[in-house]
Design a protein around this motif. Structure first.
Motif, PDB file in Angstrom:
ATOM      1  N   LEU A 137       0.828  -1.214   0.000  1.00 48.90           N
ATOM      2  CA  LEU A 137       0.000   0.000   0.000  1.00 48.90           C
ATOM      3  C   LEU A 137       0.860   1.261   0.000  1.00 48.90           C
ATOM      4  O   LEU A 137       0.526   2.238  -0.669  1.00 48.90           O
ATOM      5  CB  LEU A 137      -0.950  -0.003   1.200  1.00 48.90           C
ATOM      6  CG  LEU A 137      -2.042  -1.061   1.190  1.00 48.90           C
ATOM      7  CD1 LEU A 137      -2.903  -0.956   2.437  1.00 48.90           C
ATOM      8  CD2 LEU A 137      -2.911  -0.952  -0.049  1.00 48.90           C
ATOM      9  N   LEU A 138       1.972   1.235   0.720  1.00 53.90           N
ATOM     10  CA  LEU A 138       2.866   2.396   0.729  1.00 53.90           C
ATOM     11  C   LEU A 138       3.458   2.651  -0.657  1.00 53.90           C
ATOM     12  O   LEU A 138       3.583   3.802  -1.088  1.00 53.90           O
ATOM     13  CB  LEU A 138       3.979   2.209   1.758  1.00 53.90           C
ATOM     14  CG  LEU A 138       3.589   2.406   3.214  1.00 53.90           C
ATOM     15  CD1 LEU A 138       4.710   1.979   4.140  1.00 53.90           C
ATOM     16  CD2 LEU A 138       3.202   3.852   3.471  1.00 53.90           C
ATOM     17  N   ALA A 139       3.809   1.586  -1.353  1.00 53.28           N
ATOM     18  CA  ALA A 139       4.354   1.738  -2.704  1.00 53.28           C
ATOM     19  C   ALA A 139       3.309   2.347  -3.634  1.00 53.28           C
ATOM     20  O   ALA A 139       3.614   3.246  -4.426  1.00 53.28           O
ATOM     21  CB  ALA A 139       4.829   0.391  -3.233  1.00 53.28           C
ATOM     22  N   GLU A 140       2.078   1.874  -3.544  1.00 52.56           N
ATOM     23  CA  GLU A 140       1.004   2.430  -4.375  1.00 52.56           C
ATOM     24  C   GLU A 140       0.744   3.883  -4.006  1.00 52.56           C
ATOM     25  O   GLU A 140       0.544   4.732  -4.875  1.00 52.56           O
ATOM     26  CB  GLU A 140      -0.277   1.610  -4.224  1.00 52.56           C
ATOM     27  CG  GLU A 140      -1.392   2.070  -5.131  1.00 52.56           C
ATOM     28  CD  GLU A 140      -2.658   1.253  -4.996  1.00 52.56           C
ATOM     29  OE1 GLU A 140      -3.656   1.642  -5.639  1.00 52.56           O
ATOM     30  OE2 GLU A 140      -2.677   0.252  -4.262  1.00 52.56           O
ATOM     31  N   TRP A 141       0.769   4.192  -2.711  1.00 54.29           N
ATOM     32  CA  TRP A 141       0.558   5.561  -2.246  1.00 54.29           C
ATOM     33  C   TRP A 141       1.638   6.492  -2.799  1.00 54.29           C
ATOM     34  O   TRP A 141       1.343   7.586  -3.277  1.00 54.29           O
ATOM     35  CB  TRP A 141       0.565   5.587  -0.716  1.00 54.29           C
ATOM     36  CG  TRP A 141       0.353   6.960  -0.151  1.00 54.29           C
ATOM     37  CD1 TRP A 141      -0.830   7.594   0.041  1.00 54.29           C
ATOM     38  CD2 TRP A 141       1.370   7.862   0.284  1.00 54.29           C
ATOM     39  NE1 TRP A 141      -0.613   8.843   0.567  1.00 54.29           N
ATOM     40  CE2 TRP A 141       0.739   9.030   0.733  1.00 54.29           C
ATOM     41  CE3 TRP A 141       2.754   7.783   0.341  1.00 54.29           C
ATOM     42  CZ2 TRP A 141       1.440  10.121   1.229  1.00 54.29           C
ATOM     43  CZ3 TRP A 141       3.453   8.869   0.838  1.00 54.29           C
ATOM     44  CH2 TRP A 141       2.791  10.016   1.273  1.00 54.29           C
ATOM     45  N   GLU A 142       2.902   6.036  -2.765  1.00 48.55           N
ATOM     46  CA  GLU A 142       3.997   6.844  -3.301  1.00 48.55           C
ATOM     47  C   GLU A 142       3.844   7.076  -4.801  1.00 48.55           C
ATOM     48  O   GLU A 142       4.058   8.180  -5.303  1.00 48.55           O
ATOM     49  CB  GLU A 142       5.341   6.171  -3.016  1.00 48.55           C
ATOM     50  CG  GLU A 142       5.749   6.225  -1.571  1.00 48.55           C
ATOM     51  CD  GLU A 142       7.019   5.450  -1.291  1.00 48.55           C
ATOM     52  OE1 GLU A 142       7.615   4.877  -2.232  1.00 48.55           O
ATOM     53  OE2 GLU A 142       7.426   5.413  -0.115  1.00 48.55           O
ATOM     54  N   ARG A 143       3.450   6.023  -5.525  1.00 47.87           N
ATOM     55  CA  ARG A 143       3.278   6.147  -6.971  1.00 47.87           C
ATOM     56  C   ARG A 143       2.172   7.146  -7.301  1.00 47.87           C
ATOM     57  O   ARG A 143       2.338   8.029  -8.141  1.00 47.87           O
ATOM     58  CB  ARG A 143       2.954   4.778  -7.578  1.00 47.87           C
ATOM     59  CG  ARG A 143       2.781   4.790  -9.091  1.00 47.87           C
ATOM     60  CD  ARG A 143       2.370   3.420  -9.615  1.00 47.87           C
ATOM     61  NE  ARG A 143       1.191   2.872  -8.989  1.00 47.87           N
ATOM     62  CZ  ARG A 143      -0.070   3.213  -9.316  1.00 47.87           C
ATOM     63  NH1 ARG A 143      -0.294   4.113 -10.242  1.00 47.87           N
ATOM     64  NH2 ARG A 143      -1.094   2.642  -8.716  1.00 47.87           N
ATOM     65  N   LEU A 144       1.035   7.027  -6.608  1.00 52.14           N
ATOM     66  CA  LEU A 144      -0.080   7.940  -6.863  1.00 52.14           C
ATOM     67  C   LEU A 144       0.269   9.377  -6.480  1.00 52.14           C
ATOM     68  O   LEU A 144      -0.095  10.321  -7.190  1.00 52.14           O
ATOM     69  CB  LEU A 144      -1.326   7.493  -6.094  1.00 52.14           C
ATOM     70  CG  LEU A 144      -2.138   6.374  -6.702  1.00 52.14           C
ATOM     71  CD1 LEU A 144      -3.281   5.991  -5.779  1.00 52.14           C
ATOM     72  CD2 LEU A 144      -2.671   6.756  -8.048  1.00 52.14           C
ATOM     73  N   SER A 145       0.971   9.544  -5.385  1.00 57.54           N
ATOM     74  CA  SER A 145       1.384  10.883  -4.960  1.00 57.54           C
ATOM     75  C   SER A 145       2.277  11.529  -6.013  1.00 57.54           C
ATOM     76  O   SER A 145       2.117  12.709  -6.340  1.00 57.54           O
ATOM     77  CB  SER A 145       2.107  10.835  -3.617  1.00 57.54           C
ATOM     78  OG  SER A 145       1.254  10.402  -2.604  1.00 57.54           O
ATOM     79  N   ALA A 146       3.205  10.755  -6.533  1.00 58.31           N
ATOM     80  CA  ALA A 146       4.108  11.287  -7.563  1.00 58.31           C
ATOM     81  C   ALA A 146       3.340  11.658  -8.828  1.00 58.31           C
ATOM     82  O   ALA A 146       3.587  12.703  -9.438  1.00 58.31           O
ATOM     83  CB  ALA A 146       5.202  10.257  -7.883  1.00 58.31           C
ATOM     84  N   GLU A 147       2.377  10.830  -9.219  1.00 59.82           N
ATOM     85  CA  GLU A 147       1.572  11.124 -10.406  1.00 59.82           C
ATOM     86  C   GLU A 147       0.760  12.400 -10.215  1.00 59.82           C
ATOM     87  O   GLU A 147       0.646  13.217 -11.130  1.00 59.82           O
ATOM     88  CB  GLU A 147       0.638   9.966 -10.725  1.00 59.82           C
ATOM     89  CG  GLU A 147       1.342   8.756 -11.307  1.00 59.82           C
ATOM     90  CD  GLU A 147       0.396   7.601 -11.558  1.00 59.82           C
ATOM     91  OE1 GLU A 147      -0.850   7.810 -11.519  1.00 59.82           O
ATOM     92  OE2 GLU A 147       0.869   6.483 -11.798  1.00 59.82           O
ATOM     93  N   LEU A 148       0.180  12.571  -9.038  1.00 58.70           N
ATOM     94  CA  LEU A 148      -0.623  13.763  -8.775  1.00 58.70           C
ATOM     95  C   LEU A 148       0.239  15.022  -8.730  1.00 58.70           C
ATOM     96  O   LEU A 148      -0.200  16.092  -9.144  1.00 58.70           O
ATOM     97  CB  LEU A 148      -1.411  13.610  -7.479  1.00 58.70           C
ATOM     98  CG  LEU A 148      -2.619  12.694  -7.568  1.00 58.70           C
ATOM     99  CD1 LEU A 148      -3.243  12.487  -6.192  1.00 58.70           C
ATOM    100  CD2 LEU A 148      -3.657  13.259  -8.525  1.00 58.70           C
ATOM    101  N   GLU A 149       1.475  14.907  -8.228  1.00 55.78           N
ATOM    102  CA  GLU A 149       2.364  16.062  -8.211  1.00 55.78           C
ATOM    103  C   GLU A 149       2.732  16.493  -9.618  1.00 55.78           C
ATOM    104  O   GLU A 149       2.866  17.679  -9.896  1.00 55.78           O
ATOM    105  CB  GLU A 149       3.622  15.732  -7.423  1.00 55.78           C
ATOM    106  CG  GLU A 149       3.430  15.754  -5.924  1.00 55.78           C
ATOM    107  CD  GLU A 149       4.694  15.441  -5.175  1.00 55.78           C
ATOM    108  OE1 GLU A 149       5.795  15.474  -5.772  1.00 55.78           O
ATOM    109  OE2 GLU A 149       4.599  15.162  -3.973  1.00 55.78           O
ATOM    110  N   ARG A 150       2.903  15.532 -10.517  1.00 57.80           N
ATOM    111  CA  ARG A 150       3.244  15.860 -11.907  1.00 57.80           C
ATOM    112  C   ARG A 150       2.099  16.553 -12.630  1.00 57.80           C
ATOM    113  O   ARG A 150       2.301  17.323 -13.535  1.00 57.80           O
ATOM    114  CB  ARG A 150       3.646  14.606 -12.674  1.00 57.80           C
ATOM    115  CG  ARG A 150       5.079  14.190 -12.378  1.00 57.80           C
ATOM    116  CD  ARG A 150       5.456  13.000 -13.195  1.00 57.80           C
ATOM    117  NE  ARG A 150       5.284  11.841 -12.302  1.00 57.80           N
ATOM    118  CZ  ARG A 150       4.848  10.659 -12.689  1.00 57.80           C
ATOM    119  NH1 ARG A 150       4.582  10.437 -13.940  1.00 57.80           N
ATOM    120  NH2 ARG A 150       4.710   9.693 -11.824  1.00 57.80           N
ATOM    121  N   GLN A 151       0.879  16.246 -12.226  1.00 53.68           N
ATOM    122  CA  GLN A 151      -0.289  16.837 -12.887  1.00 53.68           C
ATOM    123  C   GLN A 151      -0.578  18.140 -12.215  1.00 53.68           C
ATOM    124  O   GLN A 151      -0.911  19.112 -12.554  1.00 53.68           O
ATOM    125  CB  GLN A 151      -1.495  15.927 -12.802  1.00 53.68           C
ATOM    126  CG  GLN A 151      -1.288  14.667 -13.586  1.00 53.68           C
ATOM    127  CD  GLN A 151      -2.442  13.696 -13.439  1.00 53.68           C
ATOM    128  OE1 GLN A 151      -3.307  13.846 -12.608  1.00 53.68           O
ATOM    129  NE2 GLN A 151      -2.423  12.659 -14.259  1.00 53.68           N
TER     130      GLN A 151
END
Length: 118
Positions: A104-118
């Motif tokens: 879950l932490l890995a998925e959270w990090e991935r989603l956070s990074a994607e949202l920061e890019r957008q």
């Protein structure tokens, strides 16, 4: 000239009115482009909203799993009175919860990074 029409007068009038209607105008290329751009914006916005919602769900699940790990750690720190089976079961449970937490932490990090890019 003679024409044969099947049906009553109302049917005849409906066919006449349908024949009199002009064909719908095709949208101009500019309108098509604006429509396409708007649809892309809507799709992107929906995607961002889904990611934000998922991020909130992940944060709640992560907090829950972290509390489970803390509870298991407390049980491990307690006196076991020589019950090694219970100890091994707790260690196995902690390993399982830790793996889920890391996923879950890995998925959270991935989603956070994607949202920061957008």
């Amino acid at each position: 000239r003679c024409e044969v029409h099947i049906g009553n007068y109302s049917d005849f009038r409906q066919r006449q009115q349908a024949a009199e209607k002009p064909a719908p105008a095709l949208p101009s290329p500019e309108k098509k482009e604006r429509f396409s751009e708007r649809e892309q914006q809507k799709t992107a916005q929906r995607s961002v909203e889904k990611k934000r919602k998922r991020l909130g769900e992940l944060e709640a699940k992560i907090a829950e799993l972290e509390s489970q790990v803390a509870a298991i750690d407390a049980k491990l720190a307690a006196d076991h009175a020589g019950d090694w089976l219970k100890l091994h079961a707790l260690v196995d449970e902690k390993g399982s919860v830790d793996r889920r937490l890391q996923t879950l932490l890995a998925e959270w990090e991935r989603l956070s990074a994607e949202l920061e890019r957008q």
